[in-house]
Design an enzyme around this catalytic site. Sequence first.
Site, PDB file in Angstrom:
ATOM      1  N   GLY A  16       8.951  67.589  86.925  1.00  0.00           N
ATOM      2  CA  GLY A  16       9.683  67.944  85.796  1.00  0.00           C
ATOM      3  C   GLY A  16       9.288  69.334  85.006  1.00  0.00           C
ATOM      4  O   GLY A  16       9.798  70.237  85.616  1.00  0.00           O
ATOM      5  N   GLY A  17       8.376  69.262  83.968  1.00  0.00           N
ATOM      6  CA  GLY A  17       8.291  70.503  83.147  1.00  0.00           C
ATOM      7  C   GLY A  17       8.043  71.702  84.163  1.00  0.00           C
ATOM      8  O   GLY A  17       8.542  72.916  83.945  1.00  0.00           O
ATOM      9  N   GLY A  20       5.998  63.608  81.809  1.00  0.00           N
ATOM     10  CA  GLY A  20       5.953  64.377  80.561  1.00  0.00           C
ATOM     11  C   GLY A  20       5.120  64.101  79.529  1.00  0.00           C
ATOM     12  O   GLY A  20       5.395  64.626  78.421  1.00  0.00           O
ATOM     13  N   ASN A  73      12.763  68.408  89.363  1.00  0.00           N
ATOM     14  CA  ASN A  73      13.984  67.696  88.638  1.00  0.00           C
ATOM     15  C   ASN A  73      14.009  68.471  87.398  1.00  0.00           C
ATOM     16  O   ASN A  73      13.211  68.331  86.627  1.00  0.00           O
ATOM     17  CB  ASN A  73      13.422  66.129  88.489  1.00  0.00           C
ATOM     18  N   TRP A  74      15.005  69.118  87.269  1.00  0.00           N
ATOM     19  CA  TRP A  74      15.455  69.889  86.026  1.00  0.00           C
ATOM     20  C   TRP A  74      15.932  69.083  84.935  1.00  0.00           C
ATOM     21  O   TRP A  74      16.076  69.651  83.720  1.00  0.00           O
ATOM     22  CB  TRP A  74      16.473  71.233  86.447  1.00  0.00           C
ATOM     23  N   LYS A  75      16.451  67.722  85.230  1.00  0.00           N
ATOM     24  CA  LYS A  75      16.921  66.856  84.241  1.00  0.00           C
ATOM     25  C   LYS A  75      17.825  67.645  83.506  1.00  0.00           C
ATOM     26  O   LYS A  75      18.687  68.252  84.254  1.00  0.00           O
ATOM     27  CB  LYS A  75      15.707  66.605  83.330  1.00  0.00           C
ATOM     28  N   HIS A  88      15.408  57.157  88.956  1.00  0.00           N
ATOM     29  CA  HIS A  88      14.344  57.873  87.947  1.00  0.00           C
ATOM     30  C   HIS A  88      14.033  57.192  86.651  1.00  0.00           C
ATOM     31  O   HIS A  88      14.874  56.234  86.267  1.00  0.00           O
ATOM     32  CB  HIS A  88      14.878  59.160  87.529  1.00  0.00           C
ATOM     33  N   GLU A 123       6.194  57.504  90.457  1.00  0.00           N
ATOM     34  CA  GLU A 123       6.094  58.247  89.268  1.00  0.00           C
ATOM     35  C   GLU A 123       5.546  57.213  88.042  1.00  0.00           C
ATOM     36  O   GLU A 123       6.415  56.361  87.516  1.00  0.00           O
ATOM     37  CB  GLU A 123       7.309  58.725  88.610  1.00  0.00           C
ATOM     38  N   GLU A 128      13.949  57.653  83.720  1.00  0.00           N
ATOM     39  CA  GLU A 128      14.986  57.879  82.621  1.00  0.00           C
ATOM     40  C   GLU A 128      16.025  57.183  82.817  1.00  0.00           C
ATOM     41  O   GLU A 128      16.702  56.650  81.795  1.00  0.00           O
ATOM     42  CB  GLU A 128      14.972  59.405  82.358  1.00  0.00           C
ATOM     43  N   SER A 163       3.468  64.758  85.337  1.00  0.00           N
ATOM     44  CA  SER A 163       2.630  65.860  84.907  1.00  0.00           C
ATOM     45  C   SER A 163       1.850  66.427  85.995  1.00  0.00           C
ATOM     46  O   SER A 163       0.738  66.836  85.834  1.00  0.00           O
ATOM     47  CB  SER A 163       1.642  65.292  83.988  1.00  0.00           C
TER      48      SER A 163
HETATM   49  C1  PEP Z   1       9.849  63.806  86.276  1.00  0.00           C
HETATM   50  O1  PEP Z   1      10.436  63.625  85.254  1.00  0.00           O
HETATM   51  O2  PEP Z   1      10.149  63.469  87.390  1.00  0.00           O
HETATM   52  C2  PEP Z   1       8.414  64.214  86.040  1.00  0.00           C
HETATM   53  C3  PEP Z   1       7.549  64.180  86.891  1.00  0.00           C
HETATM   54  O3  PEP Z   1       8.268  65.056  85.011  1.00  0.00           O
HETATM   55  P1  PEP Z   1       7.091  65.806  84.540  1.00  0.00           P
HETATM   56  O4  PEP Z   1       6.514  66.725  85.646  1.00  0.00           O
HETATM   57  O5  PEP Z   1       7.315  66.664  83.515  1.00  0.00           O
HETATM   58  O6  PEP Z   1       5.892  64.971  84.064  1.00  0.00           O
END
Ligand code: PEP
Length: 256
Positions: free
Chosen positions: A237-238, A176, A10-12, A98, A170, A100, A216
């Site tokens: 994400g990251g 994050g 997920n590049w957000k 999601h 999640e 967010e 994470s």
């Molecule tokens: C996400 O936003 O879906 C996510 C899992 O982010 P991260 O891996 O950065 O925690």
Amino acid sequence: MSRKVIIAGNWKMNKTAAEGRALVEALKPLVADVCPGVADIVVCPPFTTIAAVVEAARGSNIKVGAQNIHWAESGAFTGEISASMLTELGIEYVIIGHSERRQYFGETDATVNARIKAAVKAGLKPIVCVGELLEDRENGNTEKVIGTQLEGGLAGLTGEDMANVVIAYEPVWAIGTGKTATPEVAELTHNFIRCTLKDMFGAEVGEGVRIQYGGSMKAENAAELVAQPNIDGGLIGGAALKAESFSALIHNAIAR
Ligand code: PEP
């Protein structure tokens, strides 16, 4: 039943079209050895980057998804994107609900439900996100919160629809933050999600749905998470924003 691993990035709100194309070009040779029958590799860029990424990923084992979808086919919904706009681009997956979106953009289980139905109707595969806040976990409400999200978000779907649905668990406190749920803690919630799916759609359908972990996840912890019986991959994400870290994570996850 063995479920195919699915690792989705997920590049957000990151990566312009040029940056997204470069990331996929760098990723392609690093994951070329991953058999499509072993794992689905998905990247979910922002809307404006999707076309460039679809083009860059063509002919490779990298699939493309979006990060949201509107439930209406067209009309006065400023800032929104419909299913046909996405399918025209040639994408396969779409992230829905999601945390967010729930936290910053007023997403509810009812809007999640409407978006999922529009996606399924258009032949897209929804990645439906559920997860509890830290206070929910501390108050012992994790299962109550996730049960409500699943029952509301998946209301009215059929077992046939569910064949194309992926659930992403999640925990919001792990997104994050660098704090990952331990494999044991994550597995308990994944098992609860699977039991809920079986109650809602029957044992066979519930057994077949893929449930990703997100929060994470990185190369260092992917193997032990995906080794759990009910963890079928990750929503990342990251660690998905660099070809090397995403590739390392994918390879560790499928070495289970
Ligand atoms: C996400 O936003 O879906 C996510 C899992 O982010 P991260 O891996 O950065 O925690």
